[in-house]
Design a protein around this motif. Structure first.
Motif, PDB file in Angstrom:
ATOM      1  N   LEU A 116     -15.745   2.765  -1.109  1.00 50.69           N
ATOM      2  CA  LEU A 116     -14.802   1.680  -1.424  1.00 50.69           C
ATOM      3  C   LEU A 116     -13.870   1.414  -0.241  1.00 50.69           C
ATOM      4  O   LEU A 116     -13.586   0.260   0.098  1.00 50.69           O
ATOM      5  N   TYR A 117     -13.398   2.498   0.368  1.00 53.14           N
ATOM      6  CA  TYR A 117     -12.466   2.365   1.493  1.00 53.14           C
ATOM      7  C   TYR A 117     -13.116   1.573   2.633  1.00 53.14           C
ATOM      8  O   TYR A 117     -12.488   0.689   3.227  1.00 53.14           O
ATOM      9  N   LEU A 118     -14.376   1.884   2.901  1.00 55.42           N
ATOM     10  CA  LEU A 118     -15.080   1.165   3.974  1.00 55.42           C
ATOM     11  C   LEU A 118     -15.302  -0.302   3.599  1.00 55.42           C
ATOM     12  O   LEU A 118     -15.208  -1.193   4.442  1.00 55.42           O
ATOM     13  N   MET A 119     -15.565  -0.558   2.302  1.00 53.20           N
ATOM     14  CA  MET A 119     -15.744  -1.937   1.836  1.00 53.20           C
ATOM     15  C   MET A 119     -14.458  -2.745   1.972  1.00 53.20           C
ATOM     16  O   MET A 119     -14.481  -3.962   2.188  1.00 53.20           O
ATOM     17  N   LEU A 120     -13.320  -2.045   1.818  1.00 56.90           N
ATOM     18  CA  LEU A 120     -12.031  -2.737   1.794  1.00 56.90           C
ATOM     19  C   LEU A 120     -11.391  -2.881   3.166  1.00 56.90           C
ATOM     20  O   LEU A 120     -10.383  -3.577   3.313  1.00 56.90           O
ATOM     21  N   ARG A 121     -11.959  -2.195   4.171  1.00 55.40           N
ATOM     22  CA  ARG A 121     -11.354  -2.260   5.509  1.00 55.40           C
ATOM     23  C   ARG A 121     -11.344  -3.704   6.003  1.00 55.40           C
ATOM     24  O   ARG A 121     -12.350  -4.416   5.924  1.00 55.40           O
ATOM     25  N   GLY A 122     -10.173  -4.131   6.482  1.00 53.06           N
ATOM     26  CA  GLY A 122     -10.048  -5.512   6.956  1.00 53.06           C
ATOM     27  C   GLY A 122      -9.615  -6.471   5.871  1.00 53.06           C
ATOM     28  O   GLY A 122      -9.316  -7.628   6.147  1.00 53.06           O
ATOM     29  N   LEU A 123      -9.588  -6.013   4.613  1.00 54.07           N
ATOM     30  CA  LEU A 123      -9.141  -6.868   3.507  1.00 54.07           C
ATOM     31  C   LEU A 123      -7.757  -6.405   3.057  1.00 54.07           C
ATOM     32  O   LEU A 123      -7.478  -5.200   3.025  1.00 54.07           O
ATOM     33  N   GLU A 124      -6.919  -7.370   2.710  1.00 54.45           N
ATOM     34  CA  GLU A 124      -5.602  -6.979   2.188  1.00 54.45           C
ATOM     35  C   GLU A 124      -5.806  -6.250   0.871  1.00 54.45           C
ATOM     36  O   GLU A 124      -6.473  -6.768  -0.032  1.00 54.45           O
ATOM     37  N   THR A 125      -5.244  -5.063   0.746  1.00 50.81           N
ATOM     38  CA  THR A 125      -5.557  -4.204  -0.400  1.00 50.81           C
ATOM     39  C   THR A 125      -4.288  -3.606  -0.997  1.00 50.81           C
ATOM     40  O   THR A 125      -3.378  -3.211  -0.265  1.00 50.81           O
ATOM     41  N   SER A 126      -4.252  -3.515  -2.317  1.00 55.02           N
ATOM     42  CA  SER A 126      -3.182  -2.774  -2.997  1.00 55.02           C
ATOM     43  C   SER A 126      -3.699  -1.379  -3.318  1.00 55.02           C
ATOM     44  O   SER A 126      -4.720  -1.242  -4.009  1.00 55.02           O
ATOM     45  N   PHE A 127      -3.029  -0.367  -2.799  1.00 52.13           N
ATOM     46  CA  PHE A 127      -3.346   1.001  -3.185  1.00 52.13           C
ATOM     47  C   PHE A 127      -2.338   1.437  -4.234  1.00 52.13           C
ATOM     48  O   PHE A 127      -1.317   0.779  -4.457  1.00 52.13           O
ATOM     49  N   LEU A 128      -2.602   2.559  -4.898  1.00 52.10           N
ATOM     50  CA  LEU A 128      -1.617   3.077  -5.846  1.00 52.10           C
ATOM     51  C   LEU A 128      -0.360   3.463  -5.072  1.00 52.10           C
ATOM     52  O   LEU A 128      -0.435   3.938  -3.940  1.00 52.10           O
ATOM     53  N   THR A 129       0.786   3.277  -5.698  1.00 53.02           N
ATOM     54  CA  THR A 129       2.044   3.633  -5.039  1.00 53.02           C
ATOM     55  C   THR A 129       2.296   5.139  -5.216  1.00 53.02           C
ATOM     56  O   THR A 129       1.718   5.771  -6.118  1.00 53.02           O
ATOM     57  N   PRO A 130       3.154   5.731  -4.380  1.00 50.92           N
ATOM     58  CA  PRO A 130       3.500   7.149  -4.561  1.00 50.92           C
ATOM     59  C   PRO A 130       4.014   7.431  -5.973  1.00 50.92           C
ATOM     60  O   PRO A 130       3.727   8.487  -6.558  1.00 50.92           O
ATOM     61  N   GLU A 131       4.762   6.482  -6.555  1.00 49.65           N
ATOM     62  CA  GLU A 131       5.286   6.667  -7.917  1.00 49.65           C
ATOM     63  C   GLU A 131       4.136   6.704  -8.922  1.00 49.65           C
ATOM     64  O   GLU A 131       4.141   7.515  -9.864  1.00 49.65           O
ATOM     65  N   GLN A 132       3.172   5.832  -8.756  1.00 49.58           N
ATOM     66  CA  GLN A 132       2.019   5.818  -9.681  1.00 49.58           C
ATOM     67  C   GLN A 132       1.211   7.121  -9.555  1.00 49.58           C
ATOM     68  O   GLN A 132       0.747   7.675 -10.557  1.00 49.58           O
ATOM     69  N   VAL A 133       1.053   7.610  -8.334  1.00 50.86           N
ATOM     70  CA  VAL A 133       0.313   8.869  -8.128  1.00 50.86           C
ATOM     71  C   VAL A 133       1.088  10.033  -8.760  1.00 50.86           C
ATOM     72  O   VAL A 133       0.503  10.897  -9.426  1.00 50.86           O
ATOM     73  N   ALA A 134       2.395  10.056  -8.576  1.00 50.72           N
ATOM     74  CA  ALA A 134       3.209  11.132  -9.149  1.00 50.72           C
ATOM     75  C   ALA A 134       3.115  11.114 -10.673  1.00 50.72           C
ATOM     76  O   ALA A 134       3.017  12.172 -11.316  1.00 50.72           O
TER      77      ALA A 134
END
Ligand SMILES: [Zn+2]
Length: 212
Positions: free
Chosen positions: A186-204
């Protein structure tokens, strides 16, 4: 069936499953399981995970001596380095899976945590993934580098090589390895595309909801 023979069958079954789905190729990749008597089962050197004979899987005693089956993988030292640091590790999977290896070759990743938290399942099953600098397979330097990181991480990524993932059980280790590989894809597919990752708060929050 004895517990050990059950684990031998499970290693062969999951090895074939991963091979059939292209997660490992040729004679790359290895699997180990910690046994109740303190010894280990280890896939043999040069073996193909798609065609393992359960009876020939290597048996090591509690001191790491080869006591049965074929000669163990040359990457045994990697597994032992992780087991030494992680008393809760019941099994370890090491693959040369394509997308994870591709990510391990990128120059612009954060070596303390190679992949961002793209999905909740990745954050829960893998979490932080440090990059171990490149050292030749089988070298004492690689074992030392893995050992240093293994106390704080159940999964590490070897630069230009592949992932090493520990789990409480063999199934846990396999599933976390698969999650890592799919996330690398997925990371390789998303490279170069604007992407939302989970925030530190969501991970916590996920770590509170789904501990361990
Ligand atoms: Zn390897």
């Amino acid at each position: 069936m004895s517990p050990e023979n059950g684990l031998r069958d499970e290693i062969a079954l999951l090895g074939k499953s991963m091979f059939d789905r292209g997660l490992t190729h040729a004679s790359t990749g290895n699997i180990s399981v910690r046994l109740e008597d303190g010894g280990w089962l280890m896939t043999p050197t040069g073996s193909c995970l798609g065609r393992l004979d359960p009876a020939r899987i290597s048996r090591l005693d509690k001191d790491g001596n080869h006591v049965g089956g074929d000669k163990p993988t040359v990457e045994t030292f990697l597994h032992m380095a992780v087991y030494e640091q992680r008393a809760t590790a019941g099994a370890i999977v090491h693959l040369h899976s394509t997308h994870s290896v591709a990510v391990s070759c990128l120059k612009d990743v954060n070596p303390r945590n190679v992949l961002p938290p793209i999905t909740a399942y990745y954050a829960m099953k893998v979490g932080d993934l440090p990059l171990v600098p490149f050292f030749p397979p089988g070298s004492i330097d690689l074992a030392r580098a893995v050992k240093e990181m293994a106390s704080d991480h159940h999964a590490v990524l070897l630069a230009n090589h592949g992932p090493v993932v520990a789990g409480k059980s063999l199934a846990d280790a396999v599933y976390a390895t698969e999650e890592l590989e799919e996330t690398a894809k997925l990371y390789l597919m998303l490279r170069g595309l604007e992407t939302s990752f989970l925030t530190p708060e969501q991970v916590a929050d996920l770590k509170v909801r789904f501990p361990g």
